[in-house]
Write an enzyme that holds these catalytic residues in place. Structure first.
Site, PDB file in Angstrom:
ATOM      1  N   LYS A 158      26.596  39.677  32.286  1.00  0.00           N
ATOM      2  CA  LYS A 158      26.126  39.677  33.668  1.00  0.00           C
ATOM      3  C   LYS A 158      26.645  40.920  34.369  1.00  0.00           C
ATOM      4  CE  LYS A 158      27.693  38.249  37.549  1.00  0.00           C
ATOM      5  NZ  LYS A 158      27.060  39.248  38.450  1.00  0.00           N
ATOM      6  N   GLU A 234      40.751  41.515  33.612  1.00  0.00           N
ATOM      7  CA  GLU A 234      41.258  42.772  34.177  1.00  0.00           C
ATOM      8  C   GLU A 234      40.968  42.718  35.658  1.00  0.00           C
ATOM      9  OE1 GLU A 234      40.904  46.148  35.940  1.00  0.00           O
ATOM     10  OE2 GLU A 234      39.646  46.888  34.294  1.00  0.00           O
ATOM     11  N   CYS A 268      39.771  50.971  39.395  1.00  0.00           N
ATOM     12  CA  CYS A 268      40.734  49.879  39.269  1.00  0.00           C
ATOM     13  C   CYS A 268      42.168  50.366  39.132  1.00  0.00           C
ATOM     14  CB  CYS A 268      40.359  48.978  38.095  1.00  0.00           C
ATOM     15  SG  CYS A 268      40.116  49.867  36.548  1.00  0.00           S
ATOM     16  N   GLU A 365      45.170  46.016  48.108  1.00  0.00           N
ATOM     17  CA  GLU A 365      44.342  47.067  47.533  1.00  0.00           C
ATOM     18  C   GLU A 365      43.167  47.373  48.465  1.00  0.00           C
ATOM     19  OE1 GLU A 365      42.099  47.791  43.233  1.00  0.00           O
ATOM     20  OE2 GLU A 365      42.281  45.749  44.018  1.00  0.00           O
TER      21      GLU A 365
END
Length: 445
Positions: A158, A234, A268, A365
């Site tokens: 997906k 992750e 990331c 973040e």
């Protein structure tokens, strides 16, 4: 005759083998047993398909990079080199693992005199679901899909709802490479619908996810409740970058900017917080601001553009809100902090200084082009750098190799960059600690 033979199966015209028009073929039959002669290929099928797909991706690299730019906002030159380039490298790397996944023979107490033998086998898991993010659409697909296929699994992937286009082009290339039907499946759609169904589905035996920690926790719970799927995650990051006063300052400024502004901050492993030693703090900030002024913000397909648009409006709005919180809490906004006054989802490269450990922007973040700077002058910098629930990446700049190795050992992160940043490689395992997730992409693991 106990030999393997390779027989050409195309037309031979003008000194070369070529396919017939429309790719038409016909069967030849072995009269001894009535079986169809198989077409020989130079490698076992998975290896051949990995290499063939990598070649096709490379042949279509400019088209793929263009799609990636218009769908994700990545600057074309970066998309071509990194988004697409590393995707091609990934499939070639894992082609080499297809025939090297093996078990072992284990000596046991009963081996003699009873002549018992114990050995292990590595077998495919089966159906692997993959849910990927919108910042590196094709590269995240490649990292996870290539490894799954090399191990003999099938994949249901997906893509992010806002960036499905390169995944669909990839599917077209797998069909062109004549992958067996059902080996690669692409399901665009929302995470709440498609992602949730994959997490819950009893036939899925492994799910790999890259995205936020919040969604990762939901996926992990669903995978446990449904059928105890294997999971690799992750997740979020707030990667610290420590810059000591004995560093190569030119390199530290250049790499420090890359650590934050690479892929317009939608990265990331981006350095979520920079700790600059007090004696070089002001010089570092001044030089960073001067470099930001030189950056060209604009159309990602323009080869001279340095900084493209954020991926979608909701994310742009979050960045504006993030900066407003930083200002409200008392951090010093040196530059940026606003949407660029032009059509599209462009956000100004931003720098905050005087960021205290308790502030929202020191903890959370941004996932955008926002440099968060704190100064240090004592031995507590490691404690401050590790005071986060995330542990995806980190970095240190110093000319003292002993200091660099000591700091890298103490930093609680899956990757530590020393005097560089953003240098991932297909042969090096990649993954995080703590709430940045578990499991590894790339490499032998």
């Amino acid at each position: 005759n106990n030999i393997t033979i390779q027989i050409p199966h195309q037309l031979f015209i003008n000194g070369e083998f070529v396919d017939a028009e429309g790719g038409k073929t016909y069967k030849t039959i072995n009269p001894t047993d009535g079986q169809v002669h198989g077409t020989q290929i130079p490698f076992p099928l998975p290896i051949y398909l990995h290499y063939l797909l990598a070649d096709l991706m490379e042949q279509h690299q400019e088209e793929l990079a263009t799609i990636e730019s218009i769908n994700s906002g990545a600057v074309y030159t970066l998309a071509l080199k990194t988004h697409i380039g590393m995707s091609v490298q990934t499939f070639r790397y894992f082609a080499g693992w297809c025939d090297k996944i093996q078990g072992c023979t284990i000596p046991i107490n009963q081996a003699r005199p009873n002549r018992n033998l114990t050995f292990t086998k590595k077998e495919p898991i089966g159906v692997c679901a993959i849910v990927i993010p919108w910042n590196y659409p094709l590269m995240m697909l490649a990292w996870k899909t290539a490894a799954c296929l090399a191990a003999g699994n099938t994949v249901v992937l997906k893509p992010a709802q806002v960036t499905p286009l390169t995944a669909l082009k990839f599917a077209e290339l797998t069909a062109l490479a004549k992958f067996p039907k059902g080996v690669v499946n692409i399901l665009p759609g929302s995470g709440s619908l498609v992602g949730q169904r994959l997490s819950d589905h009893p036939d899925v035996r492994k799910l790999g996810f890259t995205g936020s920690t919040e969604i990762g926790k939901q996926i992990m719970k669903s995978c446990a409740v449904s059928n105890v799927k294997k999971v690799s995650l992750e997740l979020g990051g707030k990667s610290p970058l420590i810059i000591f006063n004995d560093c190569d300052l030119d390199k530290a400024v250049r790499m420090g900017m890359s650590s934050v502004f690479f892929n317009k901050g939608e990265n990331c492993i981006a350095a979520g917080r920079l700790f600059i030693e007090e004696s070089i703090h002001d010089t570092f900030v001044e030089r960073v601001v001067n470099e930001i002024k030189k950056m060209k913000i604009g159309d990602p397909l323009d080869r001279s553009t340095d900084h493209g648009p954020q991926n979608h409006k909701a994310h742009l709005d979050k960045l504006v809100e993030y900066c407003e919180k930083g200002v409200k809490e008392g951090a010093n906004l040196v530059c940026g902090g606003k949407q660029v006054n032009r059509p599209g989802f462009f956000f100004e490269p931003t720098v905050f200084t005087d960021v205290q450990d308790h502030m929202y922007i020191a903890i959370e973040e941004s996932f955008g082009p926002i440099m968060i700077i704190s100064k240090f002058s004592n031995g507590l910098v490691l404690q401050r750098a590790n005071a986060t629930e995330y542990g995806l990446a980190s970095g240190v700049f110093t000319r003292d190799i002993s200091k660099a190795l000591y700091v890298s050992e103490k930093l609680q992160a899956g990757t530590v960059f020393i005097n560089t940043y953003n240098k991932t490689d297909v042969a090096a395992p990649f993954g995080g600690f703590k709430q940045s997730g578990f499991g590894k992409d790339l490499g032998k693991t």
